[in-house]
Scaffold this motif. Structure first.
Motif, PDB file in Angstrom:
ATOM      1  N   ARG A  48     -45.124 105.804  -0.770  1.00 48.17           N
ATOM      2  CA  ARG A  48     -43.884 106.108  -0.119  1.00 48.17           C
ATOM      3  C   ARG A  48     -44.139 107.274   0.802  1.00 48.17           C
ATOM      4  O   ARG A  48     -44.949 108.145   0.665  1.00 48.17           O
ATOM      5  N   VAL A  60     -38.644  96.897  -9.968  1.00 53.00           N
ATOM      6  CA  VAL A  60     -39.935  96.925  -9.166  1.00 53.00           C
ATOM      7  C   VAL A  60     -40.680  95.708  -9.308  1.00 53.00           C
ATOM      8  O   VAL A  60     -40.766  94.906 -10.401  1.00 53.00           O
ATOM      9  N   GLN A 110     -45.288 109.527  -3.156  1.00 55.59           N
ATOM     10  CA  GLN A 110     -45.674 108.979  -4.373  1.00 55.59           C
ATOM     11  C   GLN A 110     -46.254 107.396  -4.270  1.00 55.59           C
ATOM     12  O   GLN A 110     -45.571 106.659  -3.700  1.00 55.59           O
ATOM     13  N   SER A 161     -46.478 103.740  -5.588  1.00 45.97           N
ATOM     14  CA  SER A 161     -45.373 103.218  -6.564  1.00 45.97           C
ATOM     15  C   SER A 161     -45.730 101.699  -6.310  1.00 45.97           C
ATOM     16  O   SER A 161     -46.309 101.261  -5.515  1.00 45.97           O
ATOM     17  N   HIS A 218     -39.052 110.870  -4.819  1.00 47.83           N
ATOM     18  CA  HIS A 218     -40.607 110.126  -4.955  1.00 47.83           C
ATOM     19  C   HIS A 218     -41.401 110.340  -3.747  1.00 47.83           C
ATOM     20  O   HIS A 218     -41.988 109.378  -3.485  1.00 47.83           O
ATOM     21  N   THR A 232     -44.867 104.978 -12.105  1.00 52.16           N
ATOM     22  CA  THR A 232     -45.540 103.999 -11.894  1.00 52.16           C
ATOM     23  C   THR A 232     -46.996 104.161 -12.825  1.00 52.16           C
ATOM     24  O   THR A 232     -47.610 103.088 -13.498  1.00 52.16           O
TER      25      THR A 232
END
Length: 231
Positions: free
Chosen positions: A72, A54, A82, A84, A79, A202
């Motif tokens: 996302r 990431v 979410q 991120s 996920h 995150t």
């Protein structure tokens, strides 16, 4: 300087040269933090898990230091919905996962997901690899300075719902902090910023960066946000 543009035809390097002084505490975290200080979920010793990376990208906006985040798409298998950091699994063309592969992957994924120009990003550090049990990702957090900001947007709506920046001042504001409580009993830090609930992996990384950099302010850890089983 990081060779971020044309990352397929040359090494991607790390450099601390010319960073703004306000990033000094973050640089110290990169140089000193131990894996167990970031998370209790560490990569399996047997080498299992899918290598990924990431990009933790610090920029400077109208309200000072800020972080780049994305939300996302709700249709994704893992996920979904979410917020991120930009990122994803390493591709073969990214190269050696034990060398500059994670650096290439972080920049490539950020470009694919947010449309940023990698040539304006200076990578300055890498945190220890961490593990996300639910998706079995072994994640390398790569830290960057947005030396030359470029426009960002949703590139593929099937993957990304929105792209946004969050002022660090909002992340450190005690009023924006809470603890998520999953039905499984798992508890973790969360941030209520930019009409989003940032939680999970995150939020855990942001929480630890704020703590070890000395930017954290006292906040009410009893303020809870319940999650459901779909989370």
């Amino acid at each position: 300087m990081t060779r971020a543009s044309g990352t397929q035809d040359g090494p991607v390097v790390l450099s601390k040269d010319g960073l703004p002084h306000w990033l000094d505490p973050v640089v110290r975290v990169v140089e000193t933090v131990e894996p167990v200080q970031l998370s209790r979920f560490l990569p399996p010793e047997n080498g299992a898990g899918r290598q990924s990376a990431v990009l933790i990208l610090f920029g400077e906006g109208e309200r000072g230091p800020e972080l780049l985040l994305m939300e996302r798409a709700s249709s994704l298998r893992s996920h979904a919905g979410q917020p991120s950091f930009p990122g994803g699994a390493l591709d073969p063309e990214d190269g050696d996962p034990k060398a500059d592969g994670p650096l290439r992957a972080a920049l490539r994924e950020a470009e694919e997901e947010t449309g940023l120009d990698p040539s304006g990003v200076q990578l300055f550090g890498v945190l220890p690899k961490l593990y996300i049990p639910v998706s079995r990702f072994v994640v390398t957090p790569v830290l960057g300075w947005w030396r030359e900001p470029s426009p960002v947007r949703v590139v593929d709506p099937n993957e990304t719902a929105r792209v946004f920046t969050v002022p660090v001042a909002d992340l450190t504001d005690p009023d924006n902090r809470a603890t998520t409580v999953h039905p499984s009993g798992h508890r973790g830090p969360a941030f209520l910023v930019e009409s989003a609930l940032v939680w999970g992996f995150t939020a855990g990384i942001i929480d630890r960066l704020l703590h070890f950099s000395g930017w954290e302010q006292p906040w009410d850890r009893d303020k809870q946000v319940p999650l459901d089983w779909r989370s």
